[in-house]
Scaffold this active site. Structure first.
Site, short mmCIF file in Angstrom:
data_model
loop_
_atom_site.label_atom_id
_atom_site.label_comp_id
_atom_site.label_asym_id
_atom_site.label_seq_id
_atom_site.Cartn_x
_atom_site.Cartn_y
_atom_site.Cartn_z
N ASP A 162 4.82 -8.48 -5.85
CA ASP A 162 4.87 -7.52 -7.05
C ASP A 162 4.90 -8.54 -8.15
O ASP A 162 5.25 -9.70 -8.26
CB ASP A 162 6.21 -6.91 -6.76
CG ASP A 162 6.40 -5.79 -7.84
OD1 ASP A 162 5.35 -5.46 -8.39
OD2 ASP A 162 7.46 -5.21 -8.19
N ASN A 216 0.75 3.90 -5.11
CA ASN A 216 -0.22 3.33 -6.27
C ASN A 216 -1.38 3.78 -6.88
O ASN A 216 -1.91 3.44 -7.87
CB ASN A 216 -0.51 1.79 -5.90
CG ASN A 216 0.58 0.74 -5.75
OD1 ASN A 216 0.77 -0.35 -4.91
ND2 ASN A 216 1.92 0.91 -6.68
C1 IPE Z 1 5.25 -2.38 -4.62
O1 IPE Z 1 5.08 -2.41 -5.89
C2 IPE Z 1 3.96 -2.13 -3.92
C3 IPE Z 1 2.99 -3.48 -3.86
C4 IPE Z 1 3.51 -4.41 -4.26
C5 IPE Z 1 1.54 -2.96 -3.34
P1 IPE Z 1 5.31 -1.37 -6.83
O2 IPE Z 1 5.10 -2.25 -8.28
O3 IPE Z 1 4.43 -0.26 -6.69
O4 IPE Z 1 6.78 -0.94 -6.89
P2 IPE Z 1 7.74 -0.08 -7.76
O5 IPE Z 1 7.02 0.85 -8.52
O6 IPE Z 1 8.31 -1.16 -8.76
O7 IPE Z 1 8.81 0.37 -6.73
C1 IPE Z 2 1.81 -5.55 -7.51
O1 IPE Z 2 1.78 -5.83 -8.97
C2 IPE Z 2 0.46 -5.26 -7.28
C3 IPE Z 2 0.43 -3.71 -6.84
C4 IPE Z 2 1.30 -2.90 -6.74
C5 IPE Z 2 -0.73 -2.99 -6.44
P1 IPE Z 2 2.13 -4.63 -9.87
O2 IPE Z 2 0.78 -4.31 -10.29
O3 IPE Z 2 3.12 -3.81 -9.46
O4 IPE Z 2 2.82 -5.69 -11.05
P2 IPE Z 2 4.27 -4.99 -12.02
O5 IPE Z 2 5.22 -4.85 -11.08
O6 IPE Z 2 3.53 -3.94 -13.05
O7 IPE Z 2 4.56 -6.25 -13.06
MG MG Z 3 5.03 -3.63 -9.58
#
Ligand code: IPE
Ligand code: IPE
Ligand code: MG
Length: 249
Positions: free
Chosen positions: A24, A72
């Site tokens: 993340d 996602n």
């Molecule tokens: C969790 O991260 C999913 C992945 C890293 C693939 P998210 O960014 O989707 O999670 P939330 O929305 O902060 O809980």
């Molecule tokens: C994790 O990084 C990747 C996926 C969830 C696909 P994020 O895209 O959630 O990154 P932040 O949390 O918005 O910084």
């Molecule tokens: Mg995220």
């Protein structure tokens, strides 16, 4: 594996056999630099290559990464398409390198929702992985994965086996159920690492993490380094895992 150097301190407490990571912070990493979120995902994919190779090198047996959740899809079409493109590149590379690098690759999640091309590439990596030795490094990528969805899919499978007369409801126990999950055959993660500063599971491995040790760090995934893995393992090795029992030492 035999020729791999085991850098984990074998004399100390048990090293983790299975590491799980919620990758993340890609979006924030890019936004802070005035870049589009997609750049964060691209750099994050590079981090995965590095960290996967490092975990393999130090003797971890399995690495399971959360790459794209069932939630996602709520993101913009452009961002989702870009991430799917990164999976395509990762899969094409895997087809070339799994055998050479002694890696078995599995995808966890509902693959029926991804493009036919990605499904076909994942099918190819499955076929390669299935004929590679079981003691090779296990890389598991969670794509369109949700812990609740995984449990529902497993429950449906069991219910349809019961309806078909192949199983009886009273046969169901934790072992049988675990073997209906995407992670069938894999030990539960010893440690779950979440970079990016959020203190939650976000629907990742909710069954499997019942007794997993958690390690949270504010470092954003694109900035994540091999030293962070070392720090997480060191922290893990100081934990006392009781599994509900008492320490008799
Ligand atoms: C969790 O991260 C999913 C992945 C890293 C693939 P998210 O960014 O989707 O999670 P939330 O929305 O902060 O809980
Ligand atoms: C994790 O990084 C990747 C996926 C969830 C696909 P994020 O895209 O959630 O990154 P932040 O949390 O918005 O910084
Ligand atoms: Mg995220």
């Amino acid at each position: 594996m035999s020729e791999q150097k085991n850098l984990i301190n074998a004399a100390g407490p048990e090293p983790p056999r299975h590491i799980a990571i919620i990758m993340d912070g890609n979006g924030r990493w890019a936004t802070r630099r005035g870049l589009p979120r997609t750049v964060g995902h691209k750099v994050g994919a590079e981090t995965l290559r590095r960290i996967q190779a490092y975990c393999h090198k130090i003797g971890v047996r399995s690495l399971t990464v959360y790459a794209f959740s069932t939630e996602n899809w709520k993101r913009s079409k452009d961002e989702v398409n870009f991430i799917m493109g990164l999976f395509r590149t990762y899969l094409l590379e895997a087809i070339e390198s799994l055998e050479r690098d002694h890696v078995r690759l599995r995808f966890f999640g509902d693959m029926s929702a991804v493009s036919p091309e990605l499904q076909s590439l994942a099918h190819q990596t499955d076929e390669i992985s299935e004929r590679l030795p079981e003691d090779y490094f296990h890389a598991n990528v969670c794509l369109n994965y949700g812990g609740r969805d995984e449990i529902i899919r497993a429950a449906r499978r069991f219910a349809s086996d019961c309806a078909a007369g192949k199983r009886r409801p009273d046969e169901l126990d934790e072992n049988l159920f675990a073997n209906l999950l995407d992670t069938a055959g894999l030990p539960d993660p010893d440690i779950l690492i979440r970079p990016g500063g959020e203190l939650r599971l976000s629907n990742f491995l909710i069954w499997q993490c019942a007794y997993t040790e958690f390690y949270f760090t504010d470092t954003l995934w694109p900035d994540f380094t091999e030293s962070e893995i070392d720090r997480a393992i060191a922290a893990y090795q100081k934990r006392e895992r009781r599994f509900g029992g008492v320490n008799n030492k």
